[in-house]
Design a protein around this motif. Structure first.
Motif, mmCIF file in Angstrom:
data_model
loop_
_atom_site.group_PDB
_atom_site.id
_atom_site.type_symbol
_atom_site.label_atom_id
_atom_site.label_comp_id
_atom_site.label_asym_id
_atom_site.label_seq_id
_atom_site.Cartn_x
_atom_site.Cartn_y
_atom_site.Cartn_z
ATOM 1 N N THR A 66 0.836 -1.220 0.000
ATOM 2 C CA THR A 66 0.000 0.000 0.000
ATOM 3 C C THR A 66 0.862 1.257 0.000
ATOM 4 O O THR A 66 0.427 2.309 -0.459
ATOM 5 C CB THR A 66 -0.959 0.039 1.207
ATOM 6 O OG1 THR A 66 -0.193 0.016 2.420
ATOM 7 C CG2 THR A 66 -1.928 -1.125 1.185
ATOM 8 N N GLY A 67 2.106 1.146 0.490
ATOM 9 C CA GLY A 67 3.009 2.300 0.474
ATOM 10 C C GLY A 67 3.248 2.791 -0.949
ATOM 11 O O GLY A 67 3.389 3.995 -1.190
ATOM 12 N N ALA A 68 3.255 1.856 -1.911
ATOM 13 C CA ALA A 68 3.492 2.238 -3.309
ATOM 14 C C ALA A 68 2.352 3.126 -3.808
ATOM 15 O O ALA A 68 2.562 4.012 -4.648
ATOM 16 C CB ALA A 68 3.627 0.991 -4.175
ATOM 17 N N MET A 69 1.144 2.903 -3.275
ATOM 18 C CA MET A 69 0.012 3.739 -3.690
ATOM 19 C C MET A 69 0.192 5.173 -3.169
ATOM 20 O O MET A 69 -0.057 6.143 -3.881
ATOM 21 C CB MET A 69 -1.296 3.141 -3.161
ATOM 22 C CG MET A 69 -1.560 1.747 -3.721
ATOM 23 S SD MET A 69 -2.899 0.862 -2.863
ATOM 24 C CE MET A 69 -4.341 1.659 -3.528
ATOM 25 N N TYR A 70 0.640 5.285 -1.898
ATOM 26 C CA TYR A 70 0.874 6.630 -1.342
ATOM 27 C C TYR A 70 2.064 7.292 -2.041
ATOM 28 O O TYR A 70 2.079 8.507 -2.248
ATOM 29 C CB TYR A 70 1.086 6.551 0.175
ATOM 30 C CG TYR A 70 -0.195 6.197 0.894
ATOM 31 C CD1 TYR A 70 -1.160 7.165 1.154
ATOM 32 C CD2 TYR A 70 -0.467 4.882 1.265
ATOM 33 C CE1 TYR A 70 -2.358 6.830 1.779
ATOM 34 C CE2 TYR A 70 -1.660 4.545 1.892
ATOM 35 C CZ TYR A 70 -2.599 5.521 2.145
ATOM 36 O OH TYR A 70 -3.784 5.202 2.753
ATOM 37 N N ARG A 71 3.061 6.495 -2.428
ATOM 38 C CA ARG A 71 4.196 7.056 -3.156
ATOM 39 C C ARG A 71 3.750 7.604 -4.517
ATOM 40 O O ARG A 71 4.234 8.639 -4.975
ATOM 41 C CB ARG A 71 5.279 5.982 -3.357
ATOM 42 C CG ARG A 71 6.087 5.711 -2.095
ATOM 43 C CD ARG A 71 6.998 4.505 -2.255
ATOM 44 N NE ARG A 71 7.696 4.211 -1.025
ATOM 45 C CZ ARG A 71 8.947 4.596 -0.755
ATOM 46 N NH1 ARG A 71 9.643 5.264 -1.659
ATOM 47 N NH2 ARG A 71 9.511 4.302 0.400
ATOM 48 N N ALA A 72 2.809 6.886 -5.167
ATOM 49 C CA ALA A 72 2.309 7.358 -6.463
ATOM 50 C C ALA A 72 1.607 8.710 -6.290
ATOM 51 O O ALA A 72 1.789 9.628 -7.099
ATOM 52 C CB ALA A 72 1.355 6.326 -7.059
ATOM 53 N N VAL A 73 0.837 8.846 -5.216
ATOM 54 C CA VAL A 73 0.164 10.139 -4.967
ATOM 55 C C VAL A 73 1.219 11.203 -4.631
ATOM 56 O O VAL A 73 1.122 12.356 -5.061
ATOM 57 C CB VAL A 73 -0.884 10.020 -3.836
ATOM 58 C CG1 VAL A 73 -1.541 11.364 -3.561
ATOM 59 C CG2 VAL A 73 -1.940 8.970 -4.186
#
Ligand code: DC
Length: 291
Positions: A66-73
């Motif tokens: 899920t960290g990758a999703m926040y990194r994308a944002v």
């Protein structure tokens, strides 16, 4: 486009590294089979991603970073010209970025591929700047409101090993097993520095330690879904442990804290004491158990 959670804006697939997976079976009762959900939370550099990926491999269920999703944002915010710290006046604008853009996670069997509007940004999102910005945008409630429902939908399809900061506390408080993975600040910084070196990014251990301190502070002190040990979590300190030791420890925690138990006679099998008669396999997700 949204007819199945796997078609939603964010998806991932299980990582399989050639190790024999565990199989799950369920009881003779006619209760619907609950998806196996494993929540792994903890600070940066605790080894969550590698452990979660290996565990998902062994259990043959998807893995979601899920960290990758926040990194994308975070990347979208950087590209929109924002810098950390973020003024409250831009929170809605950033939440809107999270809601409007397509963020997809895929796997090439080794690493997580992050696609933003179809563009492969896997390397960019791993930079220290993006990590800090990810931490900043993750404190915005509107961003979490956009991402958490997607994470829940993905997890509920076929179970999941999901890692992040709020999985056991907010995303899946009902997870089968909740783990808080940690390690000493020195070890976390050394691991992260090696990761960065592997990506061709030069940074000293002290620099990495300082960045981690900053990120930990932001992640633990925000008002919405701060990083903490969720109720019912098993705290596992990975300092000085090998990856295999940690994965084995989590498998035995799964056995002792849930309805699942390892069938040592049959090799890599997890049996549910509550649910039987069904066995999951890789190609045919659910079929009748032969024995
Ligand atoms: O796991 P990571 O280092 O890739 O995460 C990047 C940032 O995203 C982290 O500093 C905090 C945030 N994050 C979060 O708030 N909630 C999650 N479930 C996962 C990550």
């Amino acid at each position: 486009m949204l007819d199945s959670p796997w078609n939603c804006r964010t998806m991932t697939v299980p990582f399989l590294h050639g190790r024999k997976p565990f199989r799950m079976s369920s009881s003779k009762t006619l209760e619907p089979q609950k998806p196996l959900l494993i929540a792994i939370d903890g600070p940066a550099g605790a080894g969550k991603s590698t452990v979660a990926r290996l565990l998902a491999d062994r259990l043959e269920i998807p893995y979601l970073d899920t960290g990758a999703m926040y990194r994308a944002v975070g990347l979208l915010a950087l590209r929109a010209g924002h810098g950390s710290p973020l003024a409250e006046s831009v929170h809605d604008e950033i939440a809107d970025l999270a809601a409007r853009h397509s963020i997809e996670l895929e796997s090439d069997g080794e690493a997580v591929i992050v696609l933003v509007d179809g563009e492969d940004v896997s390397e960019t999102v791993r930079t220290p700047e993006c990590a800090l910005m990810a931490s900043a945008v993750s404190a915005i409630s509107g961003v979490r409101r956009a991402l958490v429902p997607i994470q829940r939908r993905i997890g509920l399809v076929r179970g999941c090993v999901m890692e992040g900061r709020d999985i056991g506390s907010v995303v899946f408080p009902e997870a089968t097993l909740k783990v808080f993975l940690t390690a000493s600040p020195d070890e976390r910084a050394k691991r992260r520095q090696l990761d960065l070196e592997g990506q061709g990014i030069e940074a000293s251990v002290d620099e990495v330690k300082q960045q981690q301190r900053e990120r930990d502070l932001q992640d633990t002190s925000r008002a919405d879904s701060p990083l903490h040990v969720a109720q019912g979590s098993v705290v596992v300190d990975t300092t000085g442990s090998s990856l295999d030791e940690v994965v084995e420890r989590l498998l035995s925690e799964l056995e002792s804290t849930s309805n699942f138990s390892l069938d040592t006679n049959g090799g890599n099998t997890i049996r549910s004491r509550n649910h039987g008669g069904l066995v999951r396999r890789r190609s045919a997700p659910i079929e009748e158990e032969s024995s």
